[in-house]
Design a protein around this motif. Sequence first.
Motif, PDB file in Angstrom:
ATOM      1  N   PHE A 262       1.136  -1.395  -0.052  1.00 52.75           N
ATOM      2  CA  PHE A 262      -0.016  -0.416  -0.182  1.00 52.75           C
ATOM      3  C   PHE A 262       1.081   0.976  -0.032  1.00 52.75           C
ATOM      4  O   PHE A 262       0.258   2.729  -0.455  1.00 52.75           O
ATOM      5  CB  PHE A 262      -1.125   0.390   1.413  1.00 52.75           C
ATOM      6  CG  PHE A 262      -1.487   1.532   1.558  1.00 52.75           C
ATOM      7  CD1 PHE A 262      -2.632   1.496   0.922  1.00 52.75           C
ATOM      8  CD2 PHE A 262      -0.697   2.196   2.622  1.00 52.75           C
ATOM      9  CE1 PHE A 262      -3.483   3.000   1.029  1.00 52.75           C
ATOM     10  CE2 PHE A 262      -1.607   2.476   2.882  1.00 52.75           C
ATOM     11  CZ  PHE A 262      -3.092   4.036   2.103  1.00 52.75           C
ATOM     12  N   PHE A 263       1.900   1.299   0.718  1.00 45.56           N
ATOM     13  CA  PHE A 263       2.784   2.690   1.143  1.00 45.56           C
ATOM     14  C   PHE A 263       3.692   2.694  -0.219  1.00 45.56           C
ATOM     15  O   PHE A 263       3.870   3.223  -0.788  1.00 45.56           O
ATOM     16  CB  PHE A 263       3.937   2.188   2.116  1.00 45.56           C
ATOM     17  CG  PHE A 263       3.151   2.677   3.490  1.00 45.56           C
ATOM     18  CD1 PHE A 263       2.457   3.770   3.811  1.00 45.56           C
ATOM     19  CD2 PHE A 263       3.116   1.646   4.190  1.00 45.56           C
ATOM     20  CE1 PHE A 263       1.780   4.090   4.843  1.00 45.56           C
ATOM     21  CE2 PHE A 263       2.422   1.907   5.622  1.00 45.56           C
ATOM     22  CZ  PHE A 263       1.707   3.208   5.697  1.00 45.56           C
ATOM     23  N   GLU A 264       3.973   1.468  -1.282  1.00 49.49           N
ATOM     24  CA  GLU A 264       4.557   1.307  -2.523  1.00 49.49           C
ATOM     25  C   GLU A 264       3.711   2.193  -3.475  1.00 49.49           C
ATOM     26  O   GLU A 264       4.611   2.804  -4.236  1.00 49.49           O
ATOM     27  CB  GLU A 264       5.129   0.000  -2.499  1.00 49.49           C
ATOM     28  CG  GLU A 264       5.829   0.069  -3.910  1.00 49.49           C
ATOM     29  CD  GLU A 264       6.160  -1.290  -4.302  1.00 49.49           C
ATOM     30  OE1 GLU A 264       6.772  -1.498  -5.395  1.00 49.49           O
ATOM     31  OE2 GLU A 264       5.249  -2.277  -3.944  1.00 49.49           O
TER      32      GLU A 264
ATOM     33  N   VAL B 201      11.986   4.926  -3.589  1.00 52.03           N
ATOM     34  CA  VAL B 201      12.557   3.382  -2.650  1.00 52.03           C
ATOM     35  C   VAL B 201      12.963   2.402  -2.321  1.00 52.03           C
ATOM     36  O   VAL B 201      12.725   0.738  -2.445  1.00 52.03           O
ATOM     37  CB  VAL B 201      14.539   3.855  -3.622  1.00 52.03           C
ATOM     38  CG1 VAL B 201      15.336   2.155  -3.675  1.00 52.03           C
ATOM     39  CG2 VAL B 201      14.846   4.306  -4.677  1.00 52.03           C
ATOM     40  N   GLY B 202      12.956   2.880  -1.066  1.00 51.05           N
ATOM     41  CA  GLY B 202      12.691   2.198   0.424  1.00 51.05           C
ATOM     42  C   GLY B 202      10.791   1.486   0.611  1.00 51.05           C
ATOM     43  O   GLY B 202      11.635   0.098   0.883  1.00 51.05           O
ATOM     44  N   THR B 203      10.373   1.731  -0.053  1.00 49.53           N
ATOM     45  CA  THR B 203       9.212   0.875  -0.272  1.00 49.53           C
ATOM     46  C   THR B 203       9.268  -0.322  -1.118  1.00 49.53           C
ATOM     47  O   THR B 203       9.228  -1.300  -0.595  1.00 49.53           O
ATOM     48  CB  THR B 203       7.306   1.720   0.221  1.00 49.53           C
ATOM     49  OG1 THR B 203       7.728   2.597  -1.043  1.00 49.53           O
ATOM     50  CG2 THR B 203       7.496   2.627   0.806  1.00 49.53           C
ATOM     51  N   GLU B 204       9.286  -0.142  -2.647  1.00 52.99           N
ATOM     52  CA  GLU B 204       9.877  -0.988  -3.058  1.00 52.99           C
ATOM     53  C   GLU B 204      10.961  -2.142  -2.939  1.00 52.99           C
ATOM     54  O   GLU B 204      10.560  -3.359  -2.440  1.00 52.99           O
ATOM     55  CB  GLU B 204      10.747  -0.149  -5.077  1.00 52.99           C
ATOM     56  CG  GLU B 204      10.379  -0.992  -5.387  1.00 52.99           C
ATOM     57  CD  GLU B 204      10.894  -0.519  -7.058  1.00 52.99           C
ATOM     58  OE1 GLU B 204      11.832  -1.375  -7.874  1.00 52.99           O
ATOM     59  OE2 GLU B 204      11.382   0.746  -7.384  1.00 52.99           O
TER      60      GLU B 204
ATOM     61  N   ALA C 147      15.946   4.697   7.534  1.00 50.74           N
ATOM     62  CA  ALA C 147      16.460   5.283   7.314  1.00 50.74           C
ATOM     63  C   ALA C 147      15.331   6.175   6.353  1.00 50.74           C
ATOM     64  O   ALA C 147      15.243   6.857   5.603  1.00 50.74           O
ATOM     65  CB  ALA C 147      17.033   4.909   5.711  1.00 50.74           C
ATOM     66  N   MET C 148      14.479   5.077   5.886  1.00 51.52           N
ATOM     67  CA  MET C 148      12.830   5.298   5.260  1.00 51.52           C
ATOM     68  C   MET C 148      11.982   6.835   5.971  1.00 51.52           C
ATOM     69  O   MET C 148      11.627   7.565   6.438  1.00 51.52           O
ATOM     70  CB  MET C 148      12.126   4.642   5.341  1.00 51.52           C
ATOM     71  CG  MET C 148      12.231   3.456   3.887  1.00 51.52           C
ATOM     72  SD  MET C 148      11.352   2.152   3.588  1.00 51.52           S
ATOM     73  CE  MET C 148       9.182   2.574   3.706  1.00 51.52           C
ATOM     74  N   SER C 149      12.661   6.085   7.407  1.00 49.93           N
ATOM     75  CA  SER C 149      11.738   6.992   8.661  1.00 49.93           C
ATOM     76  C   SER C 149      12.633   8.151   8.883  1.00 49.93           C
ATOM     77  O   SER C 149      11.640   9.309   9.347  1.00 49.93           O
ATOM     78  CB  SER C 149      11.828   6.215  10.048  1.00 49.93           C
ATOM     79  OG  SER C 149      10.771   6.846  11.271  1.00 49.93           O
ATOM     80  N   ASP C 150      14.063   8.523   8.626  1.00 47.07           N
ATOM     81  CA  ASP C 150      14.674   9.684   9.482  1.00 47.07           C
ATOM     82  C   ASP C 150      14.332  10.438   7.923  1.00 47.07           C
ATOM     83  O   ASP C 150      14.706  11.282   8.383  1.00 47.07           O
ATOM     84  CB  ASP C 150      15.704   8.667   9.340  1.00 47.07           C
ATOM     85  CG  ASP C 150      16.614   8.131  11.248  1.00 47.07           C
ATOM     86  OD1 ASP C 150      14.984   8.237  11.573  1.00 47.07           O
ATOM     87  OD2 ASP C 150      17.055   6.981  10.886  1.00 47.07           O
ATOM     88  N   ALA C 151      14.687   9.747   6.821  1.00 50.63           N
ATOM     89  CA  ALA C 151      15.168  10.245   5.729  1.00 50.63           C
ATOM     90  C   ALA C 151      13.618  11.084   4.863  1.00 50.63           C
ATOM     91  O   ALA C 151      14.203  12.478   3.931  1.00 50.63           O
ATOM     92  CB  ALA C 151      15.959  10.134   4.885  1.00 50.63           C
TER      93      ALA C 151
ATOM     94  N   GLY D  42       6.177   8.792   4.215  1.00 48.12           N
ATOM     95  CA  GLY D  42       7.690   7.392   4.278  1.00 48.12           C
ATOM     96  C   GLY D  42       7.531   7.226   5.261  1.00 48.12           C
ATOM     97  O   GLY D  42       8.741   6.416   6.173  1.00 48.12           O
ATOM     98  N   GLN D  43       7.745   8.475   6.467  1.00 48.57           N
ATOM     99  CA  GLN D  43       8.029   8.044   7.499  1.00 48.57           C
ATOM    100  C   GLN D  43       7.611   7.754   8.304  1.00 48.57           C
ATOM    101  O   GLN D  43       8.156   6.811   9.770  1.00 48.57           O
ATOM    102  CB  GLN D  43       8.684   9.359   8.443  1.00 48.57           C
ATOM    103  CG  GLN D  43       9.086  10.759   7.930  1.00 48.57           C
ATOM    104  CD  GLN D  43       8.848  12.305   8.282  1.00 48.57           C
ATOM    105  OE1 GLN D  43       7.416  12.236   9.108  1.00 48.57           O
ATOM    106  NE2 GLN D  43       9.108  13.054   7.735  1.00 48.57           N
ATOM    107  N   ALA D  44       5.805   6.793   7.919  1.00 49.54           N
ATOM    108  CA  ALA D  44       5.296   5.851   9.042  1.00 49.54           C
ATOM    109  C   ALA D  44       5.018   5.032   8.084  1.00 49.54           C
ATOM    110  O   ALA D  44       5.291   3.399   8.708  1.00 49.54           O
ATOM    111  CB  ALA D  44       3.966   6.522   9.566  1.00 49.54           C
TER     112      ALA D  44
END
Length: 162
Positions: free
Chosen positions: A94-96, A108-111, A133-137, A143-145
Motif C-alpha cells: 500500500f505504501f509503495e 526506493v525504500g518501500t519498493e 532510513a525511510m523513517s529518518d529521511a 514515508g516516515q511511517a
Amino acid sequence: MSGRVKSPEVKLAPAGITLRELVDEFCGGMADGRELRGYLPGGASGGILPASMSDLPLEFGKLEQHGSFVGSHAVVVLSDRDDMKAVALNLMRFFEDESCGQCTPCRVGTEKAVKLMERDTWDEPLLVELGGAMSDASICGLGQAAANPLNSVLRYFRSNFH
C-alpha cells in the motif's frame, strides 16, 4: 472498525476506549470462530499491536511508547487466522503504491522493502536498517511511517513467523 469482528462499520465511541471495549460493546464481538491476534489502532501507518495490548486506551499520546499511534482511528482487527507477515507485506505494498515518488527514501525504500518481504525468509537486520532510513529521511509522514507495520510485526509477532 473493520476486520474480523461481527459488525464492522463506522462507530462513534468515546476517546480513550480500549480495543476490547470496542470489539465487545460496539461490534458484537469477534467474528464467529475467530480469536483476536492483533489490531491496527490507527490505520495503515499506526503500527500493529498484539491482542495482549487490547486494554490500552485508544487516544493520542498513549500508544507511542509501544511503537504505535491512533492516527486516523481507523481500527482494523486481525484474528488468529491472519498471517502477520502477509499483513505487513500488504501494508508495505500500500505504501509503495501510495508513495508520490518525490523522495528517494520512500520511493526506493518501500519498493525494496516489498521485495525483501516477499521472500520466504526475511533479512531482518536489512529490513530494520531500511525502515530506519525511510523513517529518518523521508520528507513526509507517509514515508516516515511506512515501516511502522513492519517494525510492529518484528517486535510483537515473531512467534507467528513460519
